[in-house]
Design an enzyme around this catalytic site. Sequence first.
Site, PDB file in Angstrom:
ATOM      1  N   ASP A 169       0.390   5.636   1.437  1.00  0.00           N
ATOM      2  CA  ASP A 169      -0.669   6.431   2.014  1.00  0.00           C
ATOM      3  C   ASP A 169      -1.205   7.388   1.243  1.00  0.00           C
ATOM      4  O   ASP A 169      -0.751   7.552   0.097  1.00  0.00           O
ATOM      5  CB  ASP A 169       0.069   6.633   3.543  1.00  0.00           C
ATOM      6  CG  ASP A 169      -0.263   5.799   4.603  1.00  0.00           C
ATOM      7  OD1 ASP A 169      -0.755   4.846   4.494  1.00  0.00           O
ATOM      8  OD2 ASP A 169       0.767   5.873   5.372  1.00  0.00           O
TER       9      ASP A 169
ATOM     10  N   ARG B 142       9.036   7.252   6.333  1.00  0.00           N
ATOM     11  CA  ARG B 142       8.724   8.560   6.820  1.00  0.00           C
ATOM     12  C   ARG B 142       9.172   8.851   8.111  1.00  0.00           C
ATOM     13  O   ARG B 142       9.586  10.071   8.588  1.00  0.00           O
ATOM     14  CB  ARG B 142       7.019   8.979   6.717  1.00  0.00           C
ATOM     15  CG  ARG B 142       6.684   9.053   5.142  1.00  0.00           C
ATOM     16  CD  ARG B 142       5.164   8.861   5.050  1.00  0.00           C
ATOM     17  NE  ARG B 142       4.414   9.724   5.890  1.00  0.00           N
ATOM     18  CZ  ARG B 142       2.887   9.850   5.960  1.00  0.00           C
ATOM     19  NH1 ARG B 142       2.251   8.941   5.176  1.00  0.00           N
ATOM     20  NH2 ARG B 142       2.527  10.746   6.614  1.00  0.00           N
TER      21      ARG B 142
ATOM     22  N   ARG C 169       0.927  -1.107   0.053  1.00  0.00           N
ATOM     23  CA  ARG C 169      -0.135   0.047   0.094  1.00  0.00           C
ATOM     24  C   ARG C 169       0.805   1.231   0.022  1.00  0.00           C
ATOM     25  O   ARG C 169       1.901   1.182   0.541  1.00  0.00           O
ATOM     26  CB  ARG C 169      -0.999   0.061   1.243  1.00  0.00           C
ATOM     27  CG  ARG C 169      -1.752  -1.205   1.550  1.00  0.00           C
ATOM     28  CD  ARG C 169      -2.295  -1.060   3.008  1.00  0.00           C
ATOM     29  NE  ARG C 169      -2.593  -2.579   3.453  1.00  0.00           N
ATOM     30  CZ  ARG C 169      -3.244  -2.607   4.421  1.00  0.00           C
ATOM     31  NH1 ARG C 169      -3.169  -1.567   5.511  1.00  0.00           N
ATOM     32  NH2 ARG C 169      -3.619  -3.848   4.940  1.00  0.00           N
TER      33      ARG C 169
END
Lengths: 247, 247
Positions: free
Chosen positions: A53, A198, A51
Amino acid sequence: MERVKCIIAYDGTNFSGYQVQPNKRTVQSEIEGALKKMHKGYEVKIVASGRTDAKVHALGQVIHFDSTFTISPDRWKQALNALFPDDIQVKSVEIADSGFHARYDVSAKEYRYKLLTSHEGNVFERNYSYHYPYPLDLDAMRKAADYLVGTHDFSSFCASRTGVKDKVRTITHIQIEKQTDELIFSFLGNGFLYNMVRILVGTLLDVGRGAIPPFEVKNILASRDRTLAGKTAPGQGLYLWKVFYGD
Amino acid sequence: MERVKCIIAYDGTNFSGYQVQPNKRTVQSEIEGALKKMHKGYEVKIVASGRTDAKVHALGQVIHFDSTFTISPDRWKQALNALFPDDIQVKSVEIADSGFHARYDVSAKEYRYKLLTSHEGNVFERNYSYHYPYPLDLDAMRKAADYLVGTHDFSSFCASRTGVKDKVRTITHIQIEKQTDELIFSFLGNGFLYNMVRILVGTLLDVGRGAIPPFEVKNILASRDRTLAGKTAPGQGLYLWKVFYGD
């Protein structure tokens, strides 16, 4: 049935991330919607390498799906690009081995993170980088990055809301490259936990501005405590750059 | 009252152009809305160097307005950037002479137009360039551009729906610069008619692909007939680059 493998790019700005969510515009739902149209109402599920975000971009996301159609890769690419919205683009198509799996078969992934370091922001970069106009000690950041390279338990660098139990991953390479008004981080590894890139960037920025000494990163890793690492850097600076399969 | 002059940049993607229109998001209405808030409900009208169309970007648009506030230019810039939406940005503020007028005092304007020439499009460039993946004869285009430089009646290069009567303008410079995957057009002139830059680009592209010989551009100019010139190139490739005042 043929298993179709596609490399896709998308501009994450107007998506609530990759994965289907009710009443949200996501990459997966847009692609599955296009495939359903093409397959005359028949649902075609897609599988991605992983995935991404909300706001996060992709240049080399990989997906696979099965289709009853027999079409050449070039025609697939044309057909899909005609059906996809203009912020999703098929870069290449390949008819894969029926055993190929876009997620299970990943051997490595490369992510990049883009910082805009100019004093002033830039309206044209607001969705494509993180504006960080503060002085950064690159040497310190590179020293800290050296502690992160290797096989470690990355619990300290993983968002708490995750179902994954095994948090050991291998980072094979971290590069921090300075360009005129930009700083580009590249991370290459065998897998990344939820928000890991991140949080790594957020922590390296804390090192760069002197809030954390480089060697402290070793202790943060060992602590397995998310609260000791830096903030999660914003999504719009992150790019899923490339996904590797095989050796 | 102080007359405030601002240089502003905006990403035109999510605007229905510069000028106020009922029920549309425009640059002018966003700025006037922010100024009204700042002036506690009192309406502050702004004047720009000129309008820009839907999707068209600006790096150096100039506006002026009058305010009863006495604030330093730096504080103005800070206050406005805090109030403006994130796709409009104040680059600089100056307290101008009370006689300064952002539109009437313009001595020249520079526009740029960006073409993406790579075979494949790019999701990240879709709102910021015009994808034109066809071979172009640059020499022919530059020859044609030479006929356009100078003082001419540009009726052939003006959208028909315009109230302007005098269509004589002076173009002092046209540059066409090739970069790896881009072609950048620059136009410098004392003024530009409605859609003029985009029609000039459309016509130069017709020359570049061999549909119009360069010298024919001289006849198109002389004809004052819009139907003889090329198509209007799309708005998202156009940038109002710089506005000049005085000599």
